[in-house]
Design a protein around this motif. Structure first.
Motif, PDB file in Angstrom:
ATOM      1  N   CYS A  72     -37.198   7.465  69.066  1.00 31.69           N
ATOM      2  CA  CYS A  72     -36.446   8.856  68.713  1.00 31.69           C
ATOM      3  C   CYS A  72     -37.204   9.590  67.854  1.00 31.69           C
ATOM      4  O   CYS A  72     -36.832  10.683  67.232  1.00 31.69           O
ATOM      5  CB  CYS A  72     -35.002   8.560  68.541  1.00 31.69           C
ATOM      6  SG  CYS A  72     -34.640   7.517  66.988  1.00 31.69           S
ATOM      7  N   ILE A  77     -40.343  13.717  70.370  1.00 33.71           N
ATOM      8  CA  ILE A  77     -39.567  14.324  71.000  1.00 33.71           C
ATOM      9  C   ILE A  77     -39.611  15.675  70.691  1.00 33.71           C
ATOM     10  O   ILE A  77     -38.930  16.692  71.299  1.00 33.71           O
ATOM     11  CB  ILE A  77     -38.182  13.749  70.748  1.00 33.71           C
ATOM     12  CG1 ILE A  77     -37.619  13.929  69.196  1.00 33.71           C
ATOM     13  CG2 ILE A  77     -37.888  12.191  71.047  1.00 33.71           C
ATOM     14  CD1 ILE A  77     -36.125  13.701  68.754  1.00 33.71           C
ATOM     15  N   LEU A 101     -31.906  11.508  68.648  1.00 30.09           N
ATOM     16  CA  LEU A 101     -32.179  12.671  69.333  1.00 30.09           C
ATOM     17  C   LEU A 101     -31.426  13.865  68.622  1.00 30.09           C
ATOM     18  O   LEU A 101     -31.844  15.170  68.500  1.00 30.09           O
ATOM     19  CB  LEU A 101     -31.397  12.757  70.765  1.00 30.09           C
ATOM     20  CG  LEU A 101     -32.392  11.833  71.697  1.00 30.09           C
ATOM     21  CD1 LEU A 101     -31.960  11.890  73.114  1.00 30.09           C
ATOM     22  CD2 LEU A 101     -34.086  11.946  71.549  1.00 30.09           C
ATOM     23  N   SER A 107     -34.576  10.564  63.278  1.00 30.82           N
ATOM     24  CA  SER A 107     -35.633  11.110  63.903  1.00 30.82           C
ATOM     25  C   SER A 107     -36.743  11.495  62.832  1.00 30.82           C
ATOM     26  O   SER A 107     -37.978  11.470  63.395  1.00 30.82           O
ATOM     27  CB  SER A 107     -35.326  12.262  64.697  1.00 30.82           C
ATOM     28  OG  SER A 107     -34.986  13.465  63.802  1.00 30.82           O
TER      29      SER A 107
END
Length: 227
Positions: A72, A77, A101, A107
């Motif tokens: 993540c 992402i 996320l 993250s």
């Protein structure tokens, strides 16, 4: 562009090195596409979604089936939202990394100067789950250590694996970040990745490809030192 020949069709495997929030940090984004059905999956869309979409358009892919995340962190992402808006696709992430996320403390979006909207997974994956793209079958392998929910994606028939930031050519991923563990990443590599066939090609989250047989000595030596 790399073509993997099969008896009944060609499967296209394309790597893009995309820019992220740090000038020198390039992330490997992978596109897997069945040339006949145009069914496709994107792995780790870390940035530059317009480039990813451009390649998908060149390949004739109108809508992708999956957006697969090995872990993540923001540099894996960062382009996901724009990619999903442009090409659809179900977001797949491991159960243990799904919080990352939408949680920037996990993250590390601020740490690497990236602005990422909160995202939600369409499906949360567990160890040994299977994913199908065209006629290819991929198995999810839990490889915690870089993050607690890091996973690798293995295709036994084609002898290839996407290892995210667990295994690189000649080294392993960082374990000093939130939810990381040196003991876990060593166990993941030694007990799960190094047990794959020697000729398995490893496609990491950063840097060049490698093969299981080229990495084994590193971890055999470390095991002798009882990491």
């Amino acid at each position: 562009m790399m073509f993997i020949e099969r008896e009944d069709k060609k499967v296209i495997l394309k790597r893009l090195q995309v820019k992220t929030g740090q000038p020198n940090l390039l992330t490997n984004t992978y596109i897997i596409c069945d040339e006949i059905t145009k069914e496709a999956m994107v792995i780790d869309p870390g940035g530059e979604p317009e480039r990813i979409v451009e390649v998908l358009d060149i390949l004739g892919v109108e809508e992708i089936r999956y957006i697969f995340v090995t872990h993540c962190h923001a540099d894996h992402i960062g382009g996901m939202n724009e990619l999903k808006n442009a090409k659809g696709g179900k977001i797949l992430v491991s159960r243990d990394d799904s919080e990352g996320l939408y949680n920037i403390e996990i993250s590390l979006a601020d740490y690497i100067n990236m602005q990422i909207p909160a995202l939600e997974a369409d499906s949360r994956l567990d160890d040994e789950d299977l994913i199908h793209v065209g006629n290819l079958e991929f198995k999810v392998i839990a490889t915690p250590g870089h993050t607690k929910g890091s996973v690798s994606l293995y295709c036994e028939k084609e002898r290839l694996i996407f290892t995210g930031d667990t295994l690189f050519s000649g080294t392993w991923g960082r374990t000093d970040l939130p939810t990381g563990s040196f003991a876990e990443i060593m166990a993941s590599i030694s007990d799960k990745l190094m047990t794959l066939p020697d000729e398995t090609i490893c496609y990491p989250g950063h840097g060049k490809t490698t093969m299981i047989q080229d990495e084994k000595n590193i971890y055999l030596e470390l095991k002798e030192k009882e990491f």
